[in-house]
Design a protein around this motif. Structure first.
Motif, short mmCIF file in Angstrom:
data_model
loop_
_atom_site.label_atom_id
_atom_site.label_comp_id
_atom_site.label_asym_id
_atom_site.label_seq_id
_atom_site.Cartn_x
_atom_site.Cartn_y
_atom_site.Cartn_z
N CYS A 167 -2.85 -4.64 10.09
CA CYS A 167 -1.78 -5.45 9.51
C CYS A 167 -1.84 -6.94 9.87
N LEU A 227 -1.85 -9.49 6.95
CA LEU A 227 -0.85 -9.38 5.89
C LEU A 227 -0.19 -10.70 5.56
N GLN A 281 4.46 -6.39 1.64
CA GLN A 281 4.98 -5.08 1.26
C GLN A 281 4.13 -4.45 0.15
N ILE A 311 1.15 -2.93 1.81
CA ILE A 311 1.52 -1.72 2.56
C ILE A 311 1.80 -0.56 1.61
N PHE A 351 -0.93 2.67 10.46
CA PHE A 351 -0.69 1.24 10.34
C PHE A 351 -0.73 0.60 11.72
N VAL A 358 6.18 -4.91 8.94
CA VAL A 358 5.66 -3.54 8.91
C VAL A 358 6.81 -2.53 9.08
#
Length: 303
Positions: free
Chosen positions: A20, A23, A31, A34, A45, A60
């Protein structure tokens, strides 16, 4: 997607996990990545309290809140931000770990962490103090299991011999085969390896020609990299087999590896990595060629 057991725990993680760190801080964009990972069958994750000064954990946690019982959330501790967030220092003390986990729980919007990892580590650390912190958190039900993120053979041996870690996160790829020397020891103690950096900063992807640098990569010079990657391209890449597939399947061909943590900055990247992970395993000829072409290097420090 195939799931593998992490160490001797009851955690079964997808063969591909989402790293992550990449991100970003745009919540909507993060999002989407994910959710795409979830659609692809990813249940693992990996974040850290260090990433974006905790904002990564918040993103997250919020995205996974409604599926919390279906996913494995891993985070990390040990790098302590200073007051003005201009930098951080290393603090693996029991006192700090037990303080930091409370903040991670808040940001992740959860009352437990599946896998809590020490984010580094030196042989000079008070390892017994660190282990005590993790063991207490485990007995309190705050964390389910713990592991370390380290490439240092001396540190890895200490934790395997003195603690109940279930996993070790290590950088491992076709261009960085150093972890292989300690894989047998790790496997012997029923601990799993989780790999990061499987695409070696994009050098093992379809965009490898644009990722080449005059600095080379680790022990490879620019020319060596060009020749090596050209050879892999010519001998093994085809309409049915991409460079990314070869790179990820090389990691998964080692049964000490339970999961690959790959970052993604777009939905497309998640889907490419997931497809590569679901592709056919390396056959014996492919594996032999890759092992012959690449360097069987070892760690020169931290012995």
């Amino acid at each position: 997607m195939k799931k593998n057991r992490l160490g001797n725990s009851d955690l079964y993680v997808s063969a591909l996990g989402l790293g992550c760190m990449s991100l970003g801080t745009d919540e909507k964009h993060a999002q989407e990545i994910i959710y795409a990972a979830l659609e692809e069958g990813i249940n693992y994750f990996d974040t850290a309290d260090l990433y974006d000064v905790g904002a990564n954990e918040e993103i997250v946690g919020k995205a996974l809140k409604d599926v919390r019982d279906q996913v494995i959330i891993a985070t990390k501790v040990g790098n302590r931000w200073n007051k003005n967030h201009s930098g951080w220092s290393w603090d693996p003390s029991k006192k700090y770990i037990k303080e930091a986990v409370k903040e991670s729980l808040k940001r992740l919007q959860t009352d437990y962490i599946d896998l809590y990892q020490l984010h580094g580590g030196n042989i000079e650390d008070n390892i017994e103090d660190t282990i005590e912190a993790f063991e207490e958190l485990k007995s309190e039900g705050i964390i389910r299991y713990y592991g370390i993120s380290s490439i240092r053979p001396n540190v890895i041996r200490e934790y395997i011999e003195k603690s109940s870690i279930i996993s070790i996160m290590m950088q491992y790829s076709l261009l960085d085969r150093r972890p292989e020397e300690i894989f047998p020891f790790i496997k012997e103690h029923s601990v799993s390896v989780v790999t990061r950096g499987p695409l070696a900063k994009g050098l093992l992807s379809e965009k490898w020609t644009s990722k080449l640098s005059e600095k080379g990569y680790l022990e490879y010079s620019h020319q060596e990299l060009h020749d090596l990657l050209s050879s892999i391209q010519n001998k093994l890449v085809s309409e049915n087999r991409s460079m990314t597939e070869l790179a990820l399947q090389f990691n998964l061909a080692n049964d000490t590896v339970a999961s690959i943590i790959a970052g993604a900055s777009s939905v497309k990247q998640v889907r490419i990595n997931a497809q590569a992970t679901r592709s056919d395993s390396l056959n014996e000829d492919e594996r032999k060629i890759l092992l012959t072409l690449t360097k069987e290097n070892i760690y020169k420090e931290h012995r």
